[in-house]
Design a protein around this motif. Sequence first.
Motif, PDB file in Angstrom:
ATOM      1  N   GLU A 122      28.918  83.767  60.283  1.00 12.90           N
ATOM      2  CA  GLU A 122      28.766  82.548  59.290  1.00 12.90           C
ATOM      3  C   GLU A 122      27.355  82.607  58.718  1.00 12.90           C
ATOM      4  O   GLU A 122      26.379  83.275  59.137  1.00 12.90           O
ATOM      5  N   ALA A 178      25.467  74.488  52.403  1.00 10.10           N
ATOM      6  CA  ALA A 178      27.146  74.951  52.445  1.00 10.10           C
ATOM      7  C   ALA A 178      27.128  76.009  53.980  1.00 10.10           C
ATOM      8  O   ALA A 178      26.236  76.812  53.896  1.00 10.10           O
ATOM      9  N   VAL A 231      29.627  78.450  55.533  1.00  4.44           N
ATOM     10  CA  VAL A 231      30.508  79.493  55.278  1.00  4.44           C
ATOM     11  C   VAL A 231      30.870  80.250  56.448  1.00  4.44           C
ATOM     12  O   VAL A 231      29.983  80.914  57.075  1.00  4.44           O
ATOM     13  N   LEU A 290      34.478  78.370  53.031  1.00  5.18           N
ATOM     14  CA  LEU A 290      33.497  77.169  53.042  1.00  5.18           C
ATOM     15  C   LEU A 290      34.049  76.346  54.118  1.00  5.18           C
ATOM     16  O   LEU A 290      35.217  75.937  53.925  1.00  5.18           O
ATOM     17  N   GLN A 291      33.271  75.960  54.899  1.00  6.58           N
ATOM     18  CA  GLN A 291      33.760  74.963  56.120  1.00  6.58           C
ATOM     19  C   GLN A 291      33.121  73.514  55.935  1.00  6.58           C
ATOM     20  O   GLN A 291      33.687  72.410  56.298  1.00  6.58           O
ATOM     21  N   GLU A 292      31.856  73.414  55.690  1.00  8.48           N
ATOM     22  CA  GLU A 292      31.067  72.188  55.510  1.00  8.48           C
ATOM     23  C   GLU A 292      30.206  72.158  54.172  1.00  8.48           C
ATOM     24  O   GLU A 292      29.547  73.145  53.728  1.00  8.48           O
ATOM     25  N   VAL A 293      30.014  71.099  53.730  1.00 10.11           N
ATOM     26  CA  VAL A 293      29.074  70.703  52.612  1.00 10.11           C
ATOM     27  C   VAL A 293      28.130  69.576  53.053  1.00 10.11           C
ATOM     28  O   VAL A 293      28.756  68.426  53.441  1.00 10.11           O
ATOM     29  N   PHE A 305      25.120  78.734  44.603  1.00  7.53           N
ATOM     30  CA  PHE A 305      26.545  78.271  45.120  1.00  7.53           C
ATOM     31  C   PHE A 305      27.719  78.822  43.968  1.00  7.53           C
ATOM     32  O   PHE A 305      28.760  79.221  44.641  1.00  7.53           O
ATOM     33  N   HIS A 362      28.860  82.154  45.479  1.00 12.43           N
ATOM     34  CA  HIS A 362      29.808  82.229  46.477  1.00 12.43           C
ATOM     35  C   HIS A 362      30.981  81.422  46.425  1.00 12.43           C
ATOM     36  O   HIS A 362      31.735  80.958  47.146  1.00 12.43           O
ATOM     37  N   ILE A 416      31.143  78.049  45.667  1.00  9.38           N
ATOM     38  CA  ILE A 416      31.059  76.796  46.612  1.00  9.38           C
ATOM     39  C   ILE A 416      31.396  75.712  45.405  1.00  9.38           C
ATOM     40  O   ILE A 416      31.822  74.630  45.944  1.00  9.38           O
ATOM     41  N   GLU A 470      34.974  74.963  45.313  1.00  5.08           N
ATOM     42  CA  GLU A 470      35.378  74.514  46.540  1.00  5.08           C
ATOM     43  C   GLU A 470      35.176  72.887  46.593  1.00  5.08           C
ATOM     44  O   GLU A 470      35.916  72.300  47.172  1.00  5.08           O
ATOM     45  N   LEU A 493      35.042  69.481  55.734  1.00  5.97           N
ATOM     46  CA  LEU A 493      34.354  69.637  54.616  1.00  5.97           C
ATOM     47  C   LEU A 493      34.254  68.398  53.520  1.00  5.97           C
ATOM     48  O   LEU A 493      33.232  68.179  52.898  1.00  5.97           O
TER      49      LEU A 493
END
Length: 485
Positions: A3, A17, A19, A24-27, A263, A266, A268, A271, A333
């Motif tokens: 992670e 973010a 990852v 990407l799992q959460e923002v 961002f 990656h 982001i 996403e 997300l």
Amino acid sequence: MSEEILMNITPMETRVAVVENGVLQEVHIERTQSRGLVGNIYKGRVVRVLPGMQAAFVDIGLERAAFIHMGELQIPEGRQIDSISGLLHDGQALVVQVTKDPIGSKGARLTTYFSMPSRYLVHMPSSDHIGVSLKIEDETERERLKLLVADCLKAETLPEFGGFIIRTAAEGVNEADMRADIRYLYRLWQQVQEQINDCSGNCLIYEELPLALRTLRDLVGEQTEKIRIDSRETLGKALQFVTELVPGVGELIEHYPGERPLFDLHGIEDEIQRALERKVPLKSGGYLIIDPTEAMTTIDVNTGAFVGHRNLEETIFKTNLEAAMAIARQLRLRNVGGIIIIDFIDMEDEEHRRQVLRTLERQLERDHAKTHITGLTELGLVQMTRKRTRESLSQLLCEPCSTCQGRGELRTAETVCYEVFREILREARAYQAEGYLVLASQSVVDRLLDEEAGNLADLETFIGRPIKLQVESLYSQEQYDIVLL
């Protein structure tokens, strides 16, 4: 599982973010001018008591009065009170903590049961209980942690200052780190009490940490391999913070000095844009349709182009399995909260249903927000809840469309033309005008001059008055006006 946590800092906003394995799992987004309020403690004033609802409105200095229910009010020991009127009255000063941000038309939700988190503990001044997070399942470790906290409190020779919940991050923690955590919470509670005593009138007593530091406290875990920050100023604050509260995390933090935005590097940004869309494609060719409503969020699973290799049941099962994993990620997300209804594709095999539900439950175990699943019905519907404390990603970044008012649909030009005809008939019966001028959008006027030209001529003959048309470029397709000439 590896992670990374990425922090993009600008003077206007902070974005974080999470990852996992490159995905990407959460923002999390916090804007400087509209920071979240959850966790803040205020001294406010009761502005209205509602005995019928057993609740009250409290002015804490926000645009809208905040709301507190009787169940969130501490009742003095030895007193039995049946009505909120026995606890509160208009104009009364009250110290409260925000448990839910204002969302939409609803004001903030409040409590008088304070809780202040550190890295390993949550301090609860109004309790004398030591509890352990349910996510720590090993009974031996649970007992060790309870005894460790009790021993640390004795060793620190601190006066009693409340109870504690031991957080998931405390699993395996040693005595030195736990004692440092307790000392931090004691200093914090002393500061809060001093502020309460010194403050007169409405004021902010305690403000929750900014997003960057909150992330280091709450989101960093054993699986975190790297924390990249693109601001030198925030980097300095982060290193100072972890030295005091989260020892060992400092070595994971590094500065990102690159010219290309962090961002973008990656993926982001792309996403985040996809997380605002209604349709979510699945790798198999199936897809999800996610529709937020006022009362709940519905998620529909569809097979799409995926037809499988053997039979229809296999196709449905594989699509539902993939959907279960994708749904858990999308909830995190998009930060979807409240009631969630998931319409999986109907499965005849009971074992398939069980595996899909178990997959969803297993994926949700990684969610920081509290979730609860009631089960899978024969229709393939799953009803679940996810704790809502802050606005969802779409609520934070978007607003309802000014043209359709958030419906997602517009009345057709044909429908609007017929509305115009009916309105002209009403006006002709009510007023004696020389004629009528229709102000409408380009699409509606074009249709009146083309497909509806015959109907327009018949209407002119019927009312015996001329009807003129004028395009208003600023009108939406649904807008029109009838002007009497």
